[in-house]
Design a protein around this motif. Structure first.
Motif, mmCIF file in Angstrom:
data_model
loop_
_atom_site.group_PDB
_atom_site.id
_atom_site.type_symbol
_atom_site.label_atom_id
_atom_site.label_comp_id
_atom_site.label_asym_id
_atom_site.label_seq_id
_atom_site.Cartn_x
_atom_site.Cartn_y
_atom_site.Cartn_z
ATOM 1 N N GLY A 33 0.826 -1.192 0.000
ATOM 2 C CA GLY A 33 0.000 0.000 0.000
ATOM 3 C C GLY A 33 0.862 1.243 0.000
ATOM 4 N N GLY A 35 0.248 5.891 0.323
ATOM 5 C CA GLY A 35 -0.706 6.930 0.697
ATOM 6 C C GLY A 35 -0.844 7.034 2.194
ATOM 7 N N SER A 73 -7.468 10.631 7.778
ATOM 8 C CA SER A 73 -7.500 11.625 6.712
ATOM 9 C C SER A 73 -8.192 12.911 7.146
ATOM 10 C CB SER A 73 -8.189 11.057 5.471
ATOM 11 O OG SER A 73 -9.536 10.736 5.752
ATOM 12 N N LEU A 120 -6.025 -3.362 -2.450
ATOM 13 C CA LEU A 120 -7.366 -2.913 -2.839
ATOM 14 C C LEU A 120 -8.335 -2.861 -1.656
ATOM 15 C CD1 LEU A 120 -7.776 -4.672 -6.288
ATOM 16 C CD2 LEU A 120 -7.432 -2.232 -5.841
ATOM 17 N N PRO A 123 -8.468 1.283 2.922
ATOM 18 C CA PRO A 123 -9.358 2.425 2.682
ATOM 19 C C PRO A 123 -8.626 3.560 1.969
ATOM 20 C CG PRO A 123 -8.723 2.347 4.980
ATOM 21 C CD PRO A 123 -8.173 1.102 4.339
ATOM 22 N N PHE A 124 -9.339 4.219 1.045
ATOM 23 C CA PHE A 124 -8.758 5.332 0.311
ATOM 24 C C PHE A 124 -8.580 6.547 1.223
ATOM 25 C CE2 PHE A 124 -9.215 9.012 -2.618
ATOM 26 C CZ PHE A 124 -8.068 8.808 -3.355
ATOM 27 N N ARG A 125 -9.555 6.812 2.056
ATOM 28 C CA ARG A 125 -9.505 7.908 3.027
ATOM 29 C C ARG A 125 -9.794 7.320 4.414
ATOM 30 N NH1 ARG A 125 -8.336 12.314 0.491
ATOM 31 N NH2 ARG A 125 -9.351 12.915 -1.443
#
Length: 184
Positions: A33, A35, A73, A120, A123-125
């Motif tokens: 991952g 980010g 985030s 995948l 979590p994106f945020r």
């Protein structure tokens, strides 16, 4: 190249219905991952894998879990979050099959399948809690720490010249222009 994700399949190749199970714990040499949240270097990935022989190839299915770390985030505090994924992929015997993955030298390399599933699932945020209020836009304080307070009204400096503008709503005769509309 043998990695912990490379599993032998010689004993089940071309034997439909044969199955083997493996449990592996892998200490990650690189993060899964990027980010705001990832399973870090040194993190342990626990994987339970089932290998099944089919006519076309080896069906690899299983479950992986790990602990992801990152930051919220909204309020930017450090968080840890469990990651659990299931995966299933067919490794073809023959390169002419429509599969991207192949059985090589009587082994299957499960790393791309597991990595894709874990990344995948991140979590994106990520948030520390679903109702995280975030940071105060003026002071930068974490709103969950300061509690309820009244936020002062901030006037955009581009409109500050209009703050001094006052419009007289009475006509020269002293009556308000919308007064006769109220009477109707």
């Amino acid at each position: 190249m043998n990695t912990p994700y490379t599993l032998p399949v010689r004993d089940i190749m071309h034997r439909p219905g044969e199955m083997r199970e493996h449990v592996i714990d892998v200490e990650l040499a690189e993060p899964f991952g990027a980010g705001q949240v990832a399973v870090p270097i040194g993190g342990v990935l626990h994987v339970e894998v089932r290998l099944e022989g089919l006519h076309e190839g080896i069906l690899v299915s299983g479950h992986a879990d790990a602990e992801a770390v990152g930051e919220c985030s909204r309020c930017l505090i450090d968080i840890t979050e469990p990651v659990e994924v299931d995966f299933t992929e067919l490794f073809a015997y023959d390169a002419s099959e429509d599969s991207d993955l192949q059985v090589h030298d009587d082994h299957v390399d499960c790393e791309p399948v597991i990595r894709d599933a874990v990344v995948l699932a991140l979590p994106f945020r990520p948030v520390c809690r679903p109702d995280c209020p975030g940071l105060d836009p003026v002071t930068g304080e974490r709103l969950a720490d300061v509690g309820e307070r009244v936020t002062p009204e901030v006037i955009d400096p581009r409109w500050s010249a209009l703050a001094a503008l006052r419009i007289d709503t009475t006509d020269p005769d002293g009556a308000r222009p919308d007064a006769d509309k109220e009477e109707r």
